[in-house]
Scaffold this motif. Structure first.
Motif, short mmCIF file in Angstrom:
data_model
loop_
_atom_site.label_atom_id
_atom_site.label_comp_id
_atom_site.label_asym_id
_atom_site.label_seq_id
_atom_site.Cartn_x
_atom_site.Cartn_y
_atom_site.Cartn_z
N TYR A 110 0.79 -1.39 0.16
CA TYR A 110 0.05 0.01 0.00
C TYR A 110 1.07 1.26 -0.15
O TYR A 110 1.75 1.72 0.85
CB TYR A 110 -0.74 -0.07 1.07
CG TYR A 110 -2.11 -0.64 1.11
CD1 TYR A 110 -2.44 -1.90 0.31
CD2 TYR A 110 -3.58 0.09 1.38
CE1 TYR A 110 -3.64 -2.39 0.01
CE2 TYR A 110 -4.67 -0.64 1.27
CZ TYR A 110 -4.71 -1.95 0.44
OH TYR A 110 -5.90 -2.68 0.33
N MET B 183 -11.93 -7.26 9.76
CA MET B 183 -11.83 -8.35 8.96
C MET B 183 -10.63 -8.29 7.90
O MET B 183 -10.75 -7.32 7.00
CB MET B 183 -12.79 -9.08 8.50
CG MET B 183 -12.63 -10.29 7.63
SD MET B 183 -14.19 -10.91 6.88
CE MET B 183 -13.42 -12.08 5.56
N CYS C 285 -7.36 -7.49 8.33
CA CYS C 285 -6.82 -6.17 8.88
C CYS C 285 -5.38 -5.84 8.41
O CYS C 285 -4.74 -4.85 8.68
CB CYS C 285 -6.81 -6.10 10.23
SG CYS C 285 -5.75 -7.43 11.01
N ALA C 286 -4.49 -6.88 7.74
CA ALA C 286 -3.28 -6.81 7.38
C ALA C 286 -2.60 -6.21 8.50
O ALA C 286 -2.85 -6.72 9.60
CB ALA C 286 -3.20 -5.92 6.07
N CYS D 42 -8.50 -9.41 12.47
CA CYS D 42 -8.15 -10.77 12.11
C CYS D 42 -7.58 -10.65 10.69
O CYS D 42 -7.84 -9.93 9.79
CB CYS D 42 -9.34 -11.61 12.39
SG CYS D 42 -10.41 -11.33 11.05
N ILE E 19 -5.96 -13.75 7.40
CA ILE E 19 -5.35 -15.16 7.12
C ILE E 19 -3.89 -15.22 7.07
O ILE E 19 -3.44 -16.43 7.03
CB ILE E 19 -5.96 -15.77 5.77
CG1 ILE E 19 -5.69 -14.72 4.52
CG2 ILE E 19 -7.69 -15.96 5.92
CD1 ILE E 19 -6.01 -15.47 3.20
N ASN E 20 -3.27 -13.97 6.95
CA ASN E 20 -1.58 -13.93 7.01
C ASN E 20 -1.14 -14.07 8.44
O ASN E 20 -1.31 -13.11 8.87
CB ASN E 20 -1.61 -13.15 6.04
CG ASN E 20 0.08 -12.88 5.61
OD1 ASN E 20 0.95 -13.45 6.37
ND2 ASN E 20 0.25 -12.21 4.44
N ASN F 156 -7.28 -15.92 11.10
CA ASN F 156 -8.27 -16.87 10.77
C ASN F 156 -8.02 -17.76 9.64
O ASN F 156 -6.95 -17.57 9.09
CB ASN F 156 -9.49 -15.88 10.66
CG ASN F 156 -9.48 -14.85 9.58
OD1 ASN F 156 -8.88 -13.97 9.40
ND2 ASN F 156 -10.31 -15.19 8.51
N VAL G 145 -11.38 -7.04 0.98
CA VAL G 145 -11.34 -8.32 1.39
C VAL G 145 -12.07 -9.04 0.55
O VAL G 145 -11.80 -10.01 -0.14
CB VAL G 145 -11.58 -8.48 2.85
CG1 VAL G 145 -11.47 -9.78 3.38
CG2 VAL G 145 -10.48 -7.62 3.64
N HIS H 169 -11.62 -9.82 -2.87
CA HIS H 169 -10.70 -11.18 -3.13
C HIS H 169 -11.51 -12.30 -2.76
O HIS H 169 -10.62 -13.51 -3.08
CB HIS H 169 -9.39 -10.94 -2.37
CG HIS H 169 -8.66 -9.72 -2.74
ND1 HIS H 169 -7.89 -9.44 -3.77
CD2 HIS H 169 -8.62 -8.59 -2.25
CE1 HIS H 169 -7.55 -8.44 -3.99
NE2 HIS H 169 -7.57 -7.81 -2.98
N TRP I 285 -19.44 -16.17 4.68
CA TRP I 285 -18.76 -15.19 5.35
C TRP I 285 -19.81 -13.94 5.85
O TRP I 285 -19.55 -13.55 7.10
CB TRP I 285 -17.69 -14.43 4.38
CG TRP I 285 -16.54 -15.09 4.60
CD1 TRP I 285 -15.50 -15.74 3.59
CD2 TRP I 285 -15.38 -15.30 5.93
NE1 TRP I 285 -14.61 -16.17 4.04
CE2 TRP I 285 -14.43 -15.93 5.54
CE3 TRP I 285 -15.76 -14.82 7.11
CZ2 TRP I 285 -13.59 -16.26 6.68
CZ3 TRP I 285 -14.78 -14.97 8.14
CH2 TRP I 285 -13.76 -15.75 7.59
C1 LIG Z 1 -5.73 -6.08 -0.16
S1 LIG Z 1 -5.80 -6.54 1.39
C2 LIG Z 1 -6.24 -5.15 2.48
C3 LIG Z 1 -5.71 -4.97 3.87
C4 LIG Z 1 -6.44 -4.12 4.65
N1 LIG Z 1 -7.91 -4.46 4.95
C5 LIG Z 1 -6.30 -2.62 4.36
O1 LIG Z 1 -7.20 -1.92 3.69
O2 LIG Z 1 -5.31 -2.20 4.36
C6 LIG Z 1 -6.43 -7.87 1.82
C7 LIG Z 1 -6.03 -8.46 3.13
O3 LIG Z 1 -7.07 -9.45 3.40
C8 LIG Z 1 -6.74 -10.61 3.83
N2 LIG Z 1 -7.52 -11.69 3.51
C9 LIG Z 1 -7.97 -12.21 2.34
N3 LIG Z 1 -9.12 -13.03 2.38
C10 LIG Z 1 -9.34 -12.94 3.90
C11 LIG Z 1 -10.49 -13.80 4.70
N4 LIG Z 1 -11.03 -14.67 4.23
N5 LIG Z 1 -10.25 -13.57 6.02
C12 LIG Z 1 -9.45 -12.75 6.58
N6 LIG Z 1 -8.41 -12.13 5.96
C13 LIG Z 1 -8.36 -12.09 4.71
C14 LIG Z 1 -5.24 -10.66 3.24
O4 LIG Z 1 -4.56 -11.51 3.89
C15 LIG Z 1 -4.97 -9.23 3.22
O5 LIG Z 1 -4.27 -9.00 4.14
#
Ligand SMILES: C[S@@+](CC[C@H](N)C(=O)[O-])C[C@H]1O[C@@H](n2cnc3c(N)ncnc32)[C@H](O)[C@@H]1O
Length: 285
Positions: A65, A101, A103-104, A124, A126-127, A147, A168, A171, A179
């Motif tokens: 970012y 959800m 949150c990176a 939370c 997934i990473n 998570n 989120v 993707h 969800w």
């Molecule tokens: C494009 S980044 C956005 C990060 C943050 N929300 C921001 O706006 O700065 C997407 C984030 O969502 C996480 N992610 C993707 N699928 C997810 C899920 N099912 N549950 C939780 N996190 C998820 C990724 O690991 C990544 O950190």
């Protein structure tokens, strides 16, 4: 590296990361050459800068970012914090517990910790790397947990008043309604969800210079986006063997027809901030 089962439903689950960090945001305020005029958008942020003394993540540790623009990364999170709080106020939601959800490394939750510490903040992702980053660098009052891509959160029914998911659901290629049901379950009565999406309007608008377009135009299934989407839900998958590897677009009709059965869609915001649209959802009475 050999594939391991966790990689299909999470990211970096077996790493124990060591991080470089970037100095706190105040260091970069006057040297950030990003085109956004943050003074015009946010006004005087000296108090907010003073309250947030935490280091920033390096660009790779924040999903890329804002590239080298460290102040802009921080300011974008402050803008989203303000938008969330203003949305909660419009809907009359008294935010005592908040979950971000996906949150990176805490782009948004760092501002909850610094600017509204009376709110219990959870994040939370997934990473595992991101969860470690938050745990190592943000205020101990913030609870961060990993998570998986299977829609299930270790939180009690009705235990949060506000949920956000920035970039989120853009993707989430599978189980998105599950969800939504999970977010509905953890929201308290009257609670609010703030979810950004790519819509059919994003589809038609994206062009040169859009981060998403630069990626998608190279996808083998992409032809052009000069005409409307050909189905209600368009998914570009990059890999089949791991989580968080796709881009998803929805028509408004689909969002109303499918998402609108689970939540009341109380507000929509176009291009907030620039490249995605926002759905403000309310738990049904
Ligand atoms: C494009 S980044 C956005 C990060 C943050 N929300 C921001 O706006 O700065 C997407 C984030 O969502 C996480 N992610 C993707 N699928 C997810 C899920 N099912 N549950 C939780 N996190 C998820 C990724 O690991 C990544 O950190």
């Amino acid at each position: 590296m050999t594939a391991i089962w966790e990689d299909q439903i999470s990211l970096h689950s077996r790493v124990d990361p060591v991080f470089d960090t970037v100095a706190p945001a105040a260091t970069w305020k006057d040297s950030d050459a990003h085109p956004t005029n943050w003074d015009a958008e946010l006004g005087d942020v000296s108090l907010e800068l003073e309250r947030d003394q935490a280091v920033l993540p390096t660009t790779p540790d924040r999903e890329g970012y804002f590239g080298p623009h460290h102040f802009s990364y921080w300011a974008s999170g402050l803008r989203d914090h303000r938008n969330l709080m203003a949305g909660a106020e419009r809907l009359g939601v008294n935010v005592q517990r908040y979950l971000d959800m996906g949150c990176a490394s805490g782009r948004v939750i760092r501002h909850f910790a610094a600017q509204t510490p009376e709110i219990k903040t959870l994040g939370c992702d997934i990473n595992r790397k991101h969860i470690e980053w938050v745990t190592q660098h943000l205020d101990p009052s913030v609870v961060a947990f990993q998570n998986t891509s299977i829609p299930n959160l270790p939180l009690a029914d009705g235990s949060v008043d506000l949920v956000s998911a920035f970039s989120v659901f853009t993707h989430i290629e599978a189980l998105e309604t599950t969800w939504l049901m999970e977010l509905d379950r953890i929201l308290a009565p009257g609670g609010m969800a703030w979810i950004t999406v790519h819509t059919e309007e994003t589809w038609l608008e994206m062009g040169q210079g859009w981060p998403l377009y630069n990626a998608i135009k190279n996808h083998p299934d992409f032809t052009d986006n000069a005409s409307p989407m050909t189905s209600d839900r368009v998914v570009f998958r990059w890999k089949n063997d791991r989580s968080y590897s796709s881009n998803v677009f929805y028509t408004w009709n689909y969002l109303e027809r499918v998402w609108g059965r689970i939540f009341d869609i109380v507000e929509t915001h176009r291009r907030l901030p620039v490249f995605q649209d926002v759905l403000v959802l309310r738990k049904k009475g």
